[in-house]
Design a protein around this motif. Sequence first.
Motif, PDB file in Angstrom:
ATOM      1  N   PHE A   1      40.990  26.801  42.806  1.00 20.06           N
ATOM      2  CA  PHE A   1      40.363  27.977  42.910  1.00 20.06           C
ATOM      3  C   PHE A   1      39.410  28.245  41.774  1.00 20.06           C
ATOM      4  O   PHE A   1      39.434  28.748  40.939  1.00 20.06           O
ATOM      5  N   THR A   2      38.079  27.684  42.250  1.00 21.92           N
ATOM      6  CA  THR A   2      36.856  27.523  41.448  1.00 21.92           C
ATOM      7  C   THR A   2      35.678  28.369  41.859  1.00 21.92           C
ATOM      8  O   THR A   2      34.882  28.615  41.120  1.00 21.92           O
ATOM      9  N   ARG A   3      35.801  28.919  43.048  1.00 18.35           N
ATOM     10  CA  ARG A   3      34.759  29.525  43.607  1.00 18.35           C
ATOM     11  C   ARG A   3      35.289  30.465  44.717  1.00 18.35           C
ATOM     12  O   ARG A   3      36.338  30.177  45.259  1.00 18.35           O
ATOM     13  N   GLY A   4      34.208  31.446  45.053  1.00 18.93           N
ATOM     14  CA  GLY A   4      34.826  32.231  46.191  1.00 18.93           C
ATOM     15  C   GLY A   4      33.964  32.049  47.771  1.00 18.93           C
ATOM     16  O   GLY A   4      33.441  30.998  47.404  1.00 18.93           O
ATOM     17  N   PRO A   5      33.877  32.924  48.424  1.00 15.59           N
ATOM     18  CA  PRO A   5      33.226  32.622  49.652  1.00 15.59           C
ATOM     19  C   PRO A   5      31.564  32.615  49.101  1.00 15.59           C
ATOM     20  O   PRO A   5      31.092  33.498  48.028  1.00 15.59           O
ATOM     21  N   PRO A   6      30.634  32.287  50.072  1.00 16.27           N
ATOM     22  CA  PRO A   6      29.154  32.060  49.745  1.00 16.27           C
ATOM     23  C   PRO A   6      28.519  33.597  49.670  1.00 16.27           C
ATOM     24  O   PRO A   6      27.532  33.789  50.515  1.00 16.27           O
ATOM     25  N   ILE A   7      29.068  34.557  49.108  1.00 21.58           N
ATOM     26  CA  ILE A   7      28.701  35.919  49.029  1.00 21.58           C
ATOM     27  C   ILE A   7      27.252  35.988  48.231  1.00 21.58           C
ATOM     28  O   ILE A   7      27.235  35.710  47.051  1.00 21.58           O
ATOM     29  N   SER A   8      26.367  36.493  48.831  1.00 21.51           N
ATOM     30  CA  SER A   8      25.074  36.655  48.275  1.00 21.51           C
ATOM     31  C   SER A   8      24.451  38.112  47.909  1.00 21.51           C
ATOM     32  O   SER A   8      23.835  38.331  47.436  1.00 21.51           O
ATOM     33  N   ARG A   9      25.098  38.990  48.624  1.00 19.09           N
ATOM     34  CA  ARG A   9      25.093  40.488  48.368  1.00 19.09           C
ATOM     35  C   ARG A   9      26.510  41.128  48.021  1.00 19.09           C
ATOM     36  O   ARG A   9      27.290  41.156  48.875  1.00 19.09           O
ATOM     37  N   LEU A  10      26.731  41.829  47.075  1.00 19.96           N
ATOM     38  CA  LEU A  10      27.905  42.376  46.446  1.00 19.96           C
ATOM     39  C   LEU A  10      27.517  43.805  46.221  1.00 19.96           C
ATOM     40  O   LEU A  10      26.628  43.952  45.092  1.00 19.96           O
ATOM     41  N   VAL A  11      28.344  44.809  46.751  1.00 12.64           N
ATOM     42  CA  VAL A  11      27.958  46.403  46.478  1.00 12.64           C
ATOM     43  C   VAL A  11      29.262  46.880  46.210  1.00 12.64           C
ATOM     44  O   VAL A  11      30.091  46.884  47.054  1.00 12.64           O
ATOM     45  N   LEU A  12      29.485  47.609  45.028  1.00 14.88           N
ATOM     46  CA  LEU A  12      30.537  48.105  44.531  1.00 14.88           C
ATOM     47  C   LEU A  12      30.347  49.588  44.315  1.00 14.88           C
ATOM     48  O   LEU A  12      29.631  49.799  43.304  1.00 14.88           O
ATOM     49  N   ARG A  13      30.875  50.417  44.888  1.00 17.08           N
ATOM     50  CA  ARG A  13      30.717  52.024  44.915  1.00 17.08           C
ATOM     51  C   ARG A  13      31.883  52.609  44.209  1.00 17.08           C
ATOM     52  O   ARG A  13      32.727  52.596  45.201  1.00 17.08           O
ATOM     53  N   ASN A  14      31.890  53.214  43.238  1.00 18.63           N
ATOM     54  CA  ASN A  14      33.110  54.024  42.577  1.00 18.63           C
ATOM     55  C   ASN A  14      34.288  52.991  42.493  1.00 18.63           C
ATOM     56  O   ASN A  14      35.488  53.761  42.947  1.00 18.63           O
ATOM     57  N   CYS A  15      34.239  51.838  42.113  1.00 21.97           N
ATOM     58  CA  CYS A  15      35.473  51.022  42.244  1.00 21.97           C
ATOM     59  C   CYS A  15      35.703  50.741  40.714  1.00 21.97           C
ATOM     60  O   CYS A  15      34.891  50.205  40.100  1.00 21.97           O
ATOM     61  N   ASN A  16      36.582  51.060  40.500  1.00 20.25           N
ATOM     62  CA  ASN A  16      37.066  50.670  38.993  1.00 20.25           C
ATOM     63  C   ASN A  16      37.468  49.467  39.088  1.00 20.25           C
ATOM     64  O   ASN A  16      39.011  49.272  39.037  1.00 20.25           O
ATOM     65  N   MET A  17      36.979  48.508  38.509  1.00 23.98           N
ATOM     66  CA  MET A  17      37.300  47.184  38.602  1.00 23.98           C
ATOM     67  C   MET A  17      38.067  46.573  37.131  1.00 23.98           C
ATOM     68  O   MET A  17      38.720  45.722  37.097  1.00 23.98           O
ATOM     69  N   ARG A  18      37.885  47.616  36.423  1.00 23.06           N
ATOM     70  CA  ARG A  18      38.436  47.348  34.855  1.00 23.06           C
ATOM     71  C   ARG A  18      37.903  45.974  34.288  1.00 23.06           C
ATOM     72  O   ARG A  18      36.547  45.895  34.506  1.00 23.06           O
TER      73      ARG A  18
END
Length: 449
Positions: A258-275
């Motif tokens: 588990f060293t990497r995620g999918p090849p996401i180039s665009r990430l948008v987080l709106r009103n997400c409390n990721m802590r």
Amino acid sequence: MYRGLNAFDSDDFPRKEMTMKEIFAPLEILLGEVARWNDVHLDFTDLPHDTKFPNYPVSVLTMLESFSVRTFQPHPRHTTSLVPNYMKWISSIAESSPSLQKFATYGGGSISHLSGYNSTHSVPWGRLTSLTLERVSEKLALYILQSSSSLVECTFSDMGHYIDWNYDLHHAEPQLRDDIMVNGLEKLSVTAQHDLDVFWTHLIVPNLQELDIYMLPSSRQWHQGEDLVQCLTRSGSVLDAGPVPIPGLATGVPSNTFTRGPPISRLVLRNCNMRSRLGACAMLLSESLREVAVIDQAIVDDTIIKLLTLPDMAEAAPEDDGGDGDGAKTSQMLCPRLEQLTLIRCISASDGLTSQMVRSRWLPSTTNVADAEDEEDNELANAPRKLKFVRIEFSNPQHGEDVYQLEEMYDEGLKGRVGMKRNVELIKRKVVNPIPANVPVLQRPPLWG
């Protein structure tokens, strides 16, 4: 289009049972050319409660490629035959369209009759490459996803805890696979009303490139940060294990893969409390991220800003890098390919750190390789990319230094803008006057010793 308040209380459509069929007269005319349909949107928002949907069997193949429907909100006064006939007709059109690739439903009407569970008709999910569903439960979304092997882009709008199934003594809730892999999915957008307790724990998207998550302002506080990180972790491990799904992937793969995620180039987080999980997401996606947007929820703190701040290239370069110094330096940086950054009402970092981070990424080196796409040239491919666009909006008035430094960079050519949250007035930074130049220094008298 059948919408608008009092749409049928007019001289054209008198409210009489004997003339109710006239409501669908325009649709009947269009159905005469159904074989030529290519891109169709139907809006049934305001069907009268006492109308009866006619039986329109589709017996010819169509050229339909894109089909979208705005459903009506079911009402207790709707006849028992309206919804089944309506859903059967929609599915018959979809099933008679071998070229259908895009399907969308909008509105508050339930689409469980189209899912293929506990019904004799459904949309051919396996042929679709683009899917948009509004007001759908997370279980129904997963049930449809596990049948949608060809999806490239998918949007779930207003996902929540809705009742989708018609329970009876002979049918139980459908079983979901532990690992629902959508191997070809590249774009995923989720808008939710509630915490998604099930969705992220089943989904695997090894080739996802764009992810947009929006928790509606009316929703409860989002607590799915850890579930999202685990979803990205499982999806990334598939790349190392190969394209074939592994049974029990969540527990059967060693943690060191588990060293990497999918090849996401665009990430948008709106009103997400990721802590504290925002940093973990950034680390998993570090190699591929080029555009990041975090909107609302003060989760970008000093730790995140420092992780995103690139070190001085001259200081970071080793004396003898063996000819591949750029690759070594890049491996120590977080998100070295980042080109667009949007932080709106989410910054809780100390004043001055944000602008310092932007400056480090705007001028990371003397060589601009933002447009270098030749992967054969390892030196250019691995070099950090400059920020092209930065938009920042502070909600804390004590960011005078950040605003001042960012405005300087915008004047120097950086694209974007900086501002303050509405009704919040910036506390301007304290200006310290420098010591005047060419001021004579008086010498001590010689008798002072």
